[in-house]
Write an enzyme that holds these catalytic residues in place. Structure first.
Site, PDB file in Angstrom:
ATOM      1  N   SER A  35       0.815  -1.224   0.000  1.00  0.00           N
ATOM      2  CA  SER A  35       0.000   0.000   0.000  1.00  0.00           C
ATOM      3  C   SER A  35       0.844   1.268   0.000  1.00  0.00           C
ATOM      4  O   SER A  35       0.331   2.359   0.235  1.00  0.00           O
ATOM      5  CB  SER A  35      -0.961  -0.013   1.180  1.00  0.00           C
ATOM      6  OG  SER A  35      -0.298  -0.452   2.325  1.00  0.00           O
ATOM      7  N   THR A  76      -0.324   3.040   4.408  1.00  0.00           N
ATOM      8  CA  THR A  76       0.188   4.414   4.362  1.00  0.00           C
ATOM      9  C   THR A  76       1.163   4.619   5.496  1.00  0.00           C
ATOM     10  O   THR A  76       0.806   4.455   6.659  1.00  0.00           O
ATOM     11  CB  THR A  76      -0.975   5.413   4.569  1.00  0.00           C
ATOM     12  OG1 THR A  76      -1.844   5.309   3.467  1.00  0.00           O
ATOM     13  CG2 THR A  76      -0.458   6.844   4.702  1.00  0.00           C
ATOM     14  N   THR A 100       1.884   7.031   0.267  1.00  0.00           N
ATOM     15  CA  THR A 100       0.949   5.919   0.085  1.00  0.00           C
ATOM     16  C   THR A 100       0.671   5.650  -1.385  1.00  0.00           C
ATOM     17  O   THR A 100       0.862   6.534  -2.234  1.00  0.00           O
ATOM     18  CB  THR A 100      -0.391   6.267   0.772  1.00  0.00           C
ATOM     19  OG1 THR A 100      -1.221   5.112   0.822  1.00  0.00           O
ATOM     20  CG2 THR A 100      -1.140   7.369   0.058  1.00  0.00           C
ATOM     21  N   ARG A 160      -8.308   9.267  -8.336  1.00  0.00           N
ATOM     22  CA  ARG A 160      -8.666   9.552  -6.934  1.00  0.00           C
ATOM     23  C   ARG A 160      -7.417   9.926  -6.130  1.00  0.00           C
ATOM     24  O   ARG A 160      -6.363   9.304  -6.252  1.00  0.00           O
ATOM     25  CB  ARG A 160      -9.325   8.315  -6.320  1.00  0.00           C
ATOM     26  CG  ARG A 160      -9.729   8.465  -4.854  1.00  0.00           C
ATOM     27  CD  ARG A 160      -8.679   7.954  -3.900  1.00  0.00           C
ATOM     28  NE  ARG A 160      -9.164   7.865  -2.512  1.00  0.00           N
ATOM     29  CZ  ARG A 160      -8.382   7.573  -1.479  1.00  0.00           C
ATOM     30  NH1 ARG A 160      -7.098   7.340  -1.663  1.00  0.00           N
ATOM     31  NH2 ARG A 160      -8.871   7.522  -0.270  1.00  0.00           N
ATOM     32  N   THR A 199      -4.008   7.682   8.946  1.00  0.00           N
ATOM     33  CA  THR A 199      -4.095   6.568   8.015  1.00  0.00           C
ATOM     34  C   THR A 199      -5.526   6.056   8.036  1.00  0.00           C
ATOM     35  O   THR A 199      -6.287   6.346   8.957  1.00  0.00           O
ATOM     36  CB  THR A 199      -3.076   5.459   8.351  1.00  0.00           C
ATOM     37  OG1 THR A 199      -3.176   4.404   7.388  1.00  0.00           O
ATOM     38  CG2 THR A 199      -3.273   4.887   9.739  1.00  0.00           C
ATOM     39  N   GLY A 200      -5.886   5.307   7.007  1.00  0.00           N
ATOM     40  CA  GLY A 200      -7.267   4.821   6.911  1.00  0.00           C
ATOM     41  C   GLY A 200      -7.983   5.498   5.758  1.00  0.00           C
ATOM     42  O   GLY A 200      -7.334   6.012   4.843  1.00  0.00           O
TER      43      GLY A 200
HETATM   44  N1  ASP Z   1      -5.200   7.242   3.806  1.00  0.00           N
HETATM   45  C1  ASP Z   1      -4.889   6.523   2.598  1.00  0.00           C
HETATM   46  C2  ASP Z   1      -5.796   6.977   1.511  1.00  0.00           C
HETATM   47  O1  ASP Z   1      -6.989   7.108   1.741  1.00  0.00           O
HETATM   48  C3  ASP Z   1      -4.980   5.045   2.698  1.00  0.00           C
HETATM   49  C4  ASP Z   1      -4.768   4.442   4.040  1.00  0.00           C
HETATM   50  O2  ASP Z   1      -4.014   4.954   4.855  1.00  0.00           O
HETATM   51  O3  ASP Z   1      -5.377   3.390   4.294  1.00  0.00           O
HETATM   52  O4  ASP Z   1      -5.340   7.145   0.408  1.00  0.00           O
END
Ligand code: ASP
Length: 323
Positions: free
Chosen positions: A83, A185, A203, A213, A236-237
């Protein structure tokens, strides 16, 4: 092991609880001395290898900015990290598109988003910060800038990532999976020997996203924010949820108002869970450190962890969660 880690994390957070609050309050009243804390690196998830690299820079008295850049480069270059950077899962069209940003101790920042074919977007983001009058470059323009500055074009789609895309195409459903972001990330904050803070975030974004996106990670104030007088935060997320609440900026502002890093992360998560009704369907986590080196970490769901390096020790800590 997980329980032990949880115990240690809770003990540290609990033990620091009272003094963190006091220190955070002091932070807004005292002029910056430049000798606030001992060198520390924190980063999202369990990427000890990245922390160790950053630590090496700090140990030699290096700048926190160099530490975070070199640290997150490790995750970017790791094909097994699906990721971030090389080896990242592609978007729904099979393209690996990368987002990254970096911020230094005087509030300079640089960012790239929707960048393809460059293994180390964090270093391109740093160059945007240092060599242009801009903060953010996107897509083709970011690629052109990287190539002009000596970066090599590379295919970032590994066999493993291509296979997972082929699998995904059978159903073609976009559905964030909670904590699939393990090793996800990487957001990193460091304090150097001189007490200065910097941060970096990089990320490949949400797997199988719509082509084009861009998430929170390259957006200063969402995926990352650093204010040397106060502290730094990373997220993150699900990026969309973080952007909607200007997450990392919110955490830093709460610390500025006297909240401990832990309290600030908890309040930022509460902001998301109170305003975004479908919060149970996705994960968001914040990780923060104030300029005294007190740390906070909180997520919507269980399972978020962070890597902490201090005094030559490197540990993975479990974070607390809303649910
Ligand atoms: N925050 C990142 C994104 O939405 C992905 C992640 O950290 O899970 O691109």
């Amino acid at each position: 092991m997980a329980n032990r880690r949880k115990f240690i994390a809770q003990a540290i957070l609990g033990g620091l609880g009272v003094s963190i609050g006091r220190q955070a309050k002091a932070a807004v009243q005292l002029p910056f001395s430049g000798k606030a804390s001992e060198p520390t690196v924190i980063s999202t998830w369990n990427n000890i290898k990245s922390n160790k690299k950053a630590w090496k820079v700090l140990k030699k008295g290096g700048r926190a900015l160099d530490a975070v850049e070199r640290g997150v480069q490790v995750a970017e270059g790791d094909p097994d990290d699906m990721s971030v950077g090389y080896g990242g899962r592609p978007d729904r069209d099979g393209k690996v598109t990368l987002d990254a940003c970096i911020m230094d101790e005087v509030g300079n920042c640089g960012s790239v988003c929707f960048l393809q074919d460059i293994k180390h977007p964090i270093s391109v983001a740093r160059l945007v910060m240092e060599k242009t009058p801009h903060v953010m470059l996107a897509g083709e323009g970011a690629l052109q800038f990287a190539l002009e500055n000596g970066f090599q074009r590379e295919n970032l789609l590994t066999e493993k990532a291509a296979k997972s895309w082929e699998e995904w195409k059978k159903e073609s459903q976009y559905q964030p999976v909670i904590n699939i972001e393990n090793h996800d990330t990487i957001g990193m904050i460091a304090i150097g020997e001189d007490g200065n803070l910097s941060g970096a975030c990089t990320t490949s974004g949400a797997a199988f996203k719509v082509h084009g996106r861009v998430g929170d990670s390259p957006i200063v104030g969402a995926g990352l924010f650093v204010d040397n007088e106060v502290g730094g935060a990373v997220a993150t997320g699900l990026g969309e949820a973080v952007i909607k609440t200007a997450g990392s900026f919110l955490v830093v502002e709460l610390m500025r108002q006297g909240r401990s890093p832990q309290e600030a992360c908890e309040e930022a998560i509460r902001r998301i869970t109170s305003k975004q009704k479908n919060y149970k369907e996705f994960q968001v986590a914040f990780l923060a450190m104030n300029r005294e080196g007190a740390i906070g970490a909180h997520a919507i769901h269980e399972g978020f962890m962070y890597a902490l390096s201090r005094g030559g020790e490197h540990q993975v800590m479990d974070a607390s969660s809303f649910l």
